[in-house]
Design a protein around this motif. Structure first.
Motif, PDB file in Angstrom:
ATOM      1  N   ALA A   8       0.659  -1.217  -0.005  1.00 46.67           N
ATOM      2  CA  ALA A   8      -0.046   0.078  -0.059  1.00 46.67           C
ATOM      3  C   ALA A   8       0.769   1.226  -0.042  1.00 46.67           C
ATOM      4  CB  ALA A   8      -0.871  -0.012   1.166  1.00 46.67           C
ATOM      5  N   VAL A   9       1.040   1.947  -1.139  1.00 41.01           N
ATOM      6  CA  VAL A   9       1.814   2.903  -1.282  1.00 41.01           C
ATOM      7  C   VAL A   9       0.850   4.145  -0.898  1.00 41.01           C
ATOM      8  CG1 VAL A   9       3.381   4.585  -2.931  1.00 41.01           C
ATOM      9  CG2 VAL A   9       3.214   2.019  -3.204  1.00 41.01           C
ATOM     10  N   ALA A  29      -3.631   9.647  -0.324  1.00 42.53           N
ATOM     11  CA  ALA A  29      -3.627   8.643  -1.697  1.00 42.53           C
ATOM     12  C   ALA A  29      -3.096   7.463  -1.168  1.00 42.53           C
ATOM     13  CB  ALA A  29      -3.052   9.155  -2.960  1.00 42.53           C
ATOM     14  N   VAL A  30      -3.673   6.336  -1.405  1.00 38.50           N
ATOM     15  CA  VAL A  30      -3.250   5.049  -1.494  1.00 38.50           C
ATOM     16  C   VAL A  30      -3.038   4.335  -2.819  1.00 38.50           C
ATOM     17  CG1 VAL A  30      -3.323   2.922  -0.218  1.00 38.50           C
ATOM     18  CG2 VAL A  30      -4.164   5.157   1.107  1.00 38.50           C
ATOM     19  N   VAL A  31      -2.121   3.662  -3.070  1.00 43.09           N
ATOM     20  CA  VAL A  31      -1.970   2.932  -4.345  1.00 43.09           C
ATOM     21  C   VAL A  31      -1.817   1.654  -4.011  1.00 43.09           C
ATOM     22  CG1 VAL A  31      -0.661   2.947  -6.611  1.00 43.09           C
ATOM     23  CG2 VAL A  31      -1.472   5.018  -5.719  1.00 43.09           C
ATOM     24  N   VAL A  87       1.867  -4.139   3.066  1.00 48.09           N
ATOM     25  CA  VAL A  87       3.122  -3.417   3.476  1.00 48.09           C
ATOM     26  C   VAL A  87       3.046  -1.936   3.003  1.00 48.09           C
ATOM     27  CG1 VAL A  87       5.603  -3.253   3.365  1.00 48.09           C
ATOM     28  CG2 VAL A  87       4.541  -5.585   3.208  1.00 48.09           C
ATOM     29  N   PRO A  88       2.965  -1.185   4.081  1.00 46.81           N
ATOM     30  CA  PRO A  88       3.073   0.288   3.598  1.00 46.81           C
ATOM     31  C   PRO A  88       4.258   0.624   3.167  1.00 46.81           C
ATOM     32  CG  PRO A  88       3.386   0.227   6.001  1.00 46.81           C
ATOM     33  CD  PRO A  88       2.909  -1.025   5.445  1.00 46.81           C
ATOM     34  N   VAL A  89       4.309   1.496   2.166  1.00 48.65           N
ATOM     35  CA  VAL A  89       5.246   2.033   1.483  1.00 48.65           C
ATOM     36  C   VAL A  89       5.217   3.683   1.269  1.00 48.65           C
ATOM     37  CG1 VAL A  89       6.716   2.191  -0.607  1.00 48.65           C
ATOM     38  CG2 VAL A  89       5.667   0.050  -0.042  1.00 48.65           C
ATOM     39  N   ALA A  90       6.059   4.366   1.367  1.00 45.35           N
ATOM     40  CA  ALA A  90       6.014   5.885   1.250  1.00 45.35           C
ATOM     41  C   ALA A  90       7.407   6.382   1.006  1.00 45.35           C
ATOM     42  CB  ALA A  90       5.507   6.594   2.396  1.00 45.35           C
ATOM     43  N   ALA A 161       5.250   4.481  -6.375  1.00 42.48           N
ATOM     44  CA  ALA A 161       4.892   3.234  -6.553  1.00 42.48           C
ATOM     45  C   ALA A 161       5.779   2.659  -7.762  1.00 42.48           C
ATOM     46  CB  ALA A 161       3.418   2.845  -7.135  1.00 42.48           C
ATOM     47  N   GLN A 162       5.696   3.661  -8.806  1.00 45.84           N
ATOM     48  CA  GLN A 162       6.713   3.215  -9.973  1.00 45.84           C
ATOM     49  C   GLN A 162       8.407   3.134  -9.373  1.00 45.84           C
ATOM     50  OE1 GLN A 162       5.969   4.970 -13.797  1.00 45.84           O
ATOM     51  NE2 GLN A 162       4.326   6.249 -12.708  1.00 45.84           N
ATOM     52  N   LEU A 163       8.815   4.371  -8.714  1.00 46.58           N
ATOM     53  CA  LEU A 163       9.878   4.062  -8.172  1.00 46.58           C
ATOM     54  C   LEU A 163      10.204   2.918  -7.235  1.00 46.58           C
ATOM     55  CD1 LEU A 163      12.876   5.479  -7.315  1.00 46.58           C
ATOM     56  CD2 LEU A 163      11.254   6.476  -5.316  1.00 46.58           C
ATOM     57  N   PHE A 164       9.349   2.599  -6.359  1.00 41.74           N
ATOM     58  CA  PHE A 164       9.452   1.258  -5.711  1.00 41.74           C
ATOM     59  C   PHE A 164       9.853   0.128  -6.553  1.00 41.74           C
ATOM     60  CE2 PHE A 164       7.362  -2.257  -3.520  1.00 41.74           C
ATOM     61  CZ  PHE A 164       8.329  -2.479  -2.334  1.00 41.74           C
TER      62      PHE A 164
END
Length: 416
Positions: A8-9, A29-31, A87-90, A161-164
């Motif tokens: 979850a970004v 926002a959540v992606v 998993v939270p991503v930011a 999200a793309q960077l990740f």
């Protein structure tokens, strides 16, 4: 325990840096990203932070947009469900986590354990590419992510999200090591009501609010002629800064409906209002270029055609005898006029420094105070639709809320 379903970004736009200073989330926002790195879902909404919006030049959110957006507590359950099993991503996770913890803490929900199991792409990018700059823009540029709208919650979340995905693809062993070291807390989230409100999104670039007259309808039958002073008083306040904000448009519509005014009657009042300004412009026997521009600006704000200005100026032009009797004096036909001793209040993050504006106002004999009362002349706001406590108090007390530009123009006029 809920099984791990992906990532979850998340990204937030906020009114300021620290929740401890009462700053709030203004957009979130959540992606969703699956284990192959593909985006599978996206969700975002503006948030009514119940305060001024802070550095609007950075996040670009207008108060006119968030005043109709839901408050955080109204969709908190939706956010928890978007997080569940993921998993939270930011990018700069500590910042977003700090604000998310604060928002959920207001609802007696502790999100600390869940957020502690997240991935920070800023840190991961530094591990994969030592020496890489920290900003999301620079990190995305380095790995070839482009075509995104930065400094919006959804744009930044999609970019993250793309960077990740690129970072995981470029260094799978390192990414795998990072993920294996995270605590298993992704199903450990409480349940809250969901689907209570619909998300509210930013308006498209160049969007213009429909004129408030378009929202008035001929649907209120009545007998007799209503008193219209209340409507004209609201109109006076709204036109002080020669701008009608969304809040002021709503107030005009509410008053018109309360009075039972038909749309045609409101237009007639607007014609009369413009005519009274034309009479004031002719009071010294001539109409200056500035006065004419002012009349044209008011006509446009009131939904009147430009030809109406020519018409009322011709009809209200004094005769030769009347002109000879008039005194040649400066007449202010409207707009904000400040005088020494007036009490003014400032609110929001303005383009000019607050201290600079305050010093200038004090030097001109104005009183700069911190709270609004019935004796306040105006509240000068960074955004005329501000949700700050001062702006709310002003509207409740009938004190005009004007733009920074109108306030500065009034200060300049006092110097002449």
């Amino acid at each position: 325990m809920t099984s791990l379903r992906g990532f979850a970004v998340v990204d937030t736009e906020t009114t300021g840096i620290r929740p401890g200073y009462r700053h709030r989330i203004a957009e979130i926002a959540v992606v969703h990203v699956d284990f192959s790195g593909e985006v599978t879902d996206e969700w975002s909404t503006l948030v009514n932070p119940d305060r001024d919006l802070g550095p609007q030049a950075i996040h670009g959110i207008r108060a006119a947009e968030v005043r109709r957006a839901p408050k955080f507590e109204q969709f908190a359950g939706d956010v928890l469900e978007l997080f569940r099993g993921r998993v939270p991503v930011a990018h700069n996770l500590p910042f977003d986590a700090m604000h998310l913890r604060a928002e959920f803490a207001r609802l007696d929900v502790d999100l600390s354990r869940y957020l502690s199991g997240g991935v920070c792409t800023m840190r991961l990018a530094g591990d994969v590419f030592p020496g890489m700059r920290r900003s999301l823009v620079e990190c995305c540029k380095a790995v070839g992510v482009d075509g995104v709208r930065f400094h919006t919650a959804l744009g930044d979340a999609l970019a993250t999200a793309q960077l990740f995905g690129r970072l995981v693809e470029g260094a799978p062993d390192l990414a795998s090591f990072r993920l294996r070291g995270l605590p298993d807390v992704y199903g450990d989230l409480p349940s809250m009501p969901q689907g209570l409100v619909k998300p509210v999104h930013r308006q498209a670039a160049g969007h213009a609010e429909p004129h408030f007259l378009a929202r008035l309808v001929d649907r209120v039958p009545r007998e007799g002629k209503p008193e219209v002073d209340a409507y004209l008083a609201v109109l006076d306040r709204a036109l002080l800064d020669r701008q009608i904000s969304v809040s002021e448009a709503d107030a005009l519509i509410d008053v018109a409906h309360d009075l039972g005014l038909h749309k045609a009657e409101v237009i007639q009042l607007h014609h009369g209002y413009l005519r009274s300004l034309a009479q004031a412009a002719w009071a010294d026997g001539h109409v200056s270029v500035g006065e004419r521009r002012d009349l044209e600006a008011v006509a446009a704000l009131l939904g009147l055609v430009a030809d109406e200005v020519d018409l009322v100026l011709r009809e209200e032009q004094p005769t030769r005898v009347e002109r000879s009797r008039s005194q040649v004096v400066e007449v202010n036909i409207g707009g904000l006029v400040l005088r020494p001793g007036d009490r003014i209040v400032l609110t929001g993050t303005m383009r000019r420094q607050r201290g600079e504006l305050t010093a200038e106002a004090l030097a001109l004999g104005l009183q700069v105070i911190s709270s609004v009362s019935r004796k306040t002349r105006v509240v000068a706001a960074a955004d005329p639709d501000s949700l700050s406590g001062k702006a709310k108090d002003a509207r409740a007390l009938g004190v005009p809320v004007v733009t920074e530009d109108a306030f500065v123009r009034a200060l300049d006029a006092m110097k002449r």
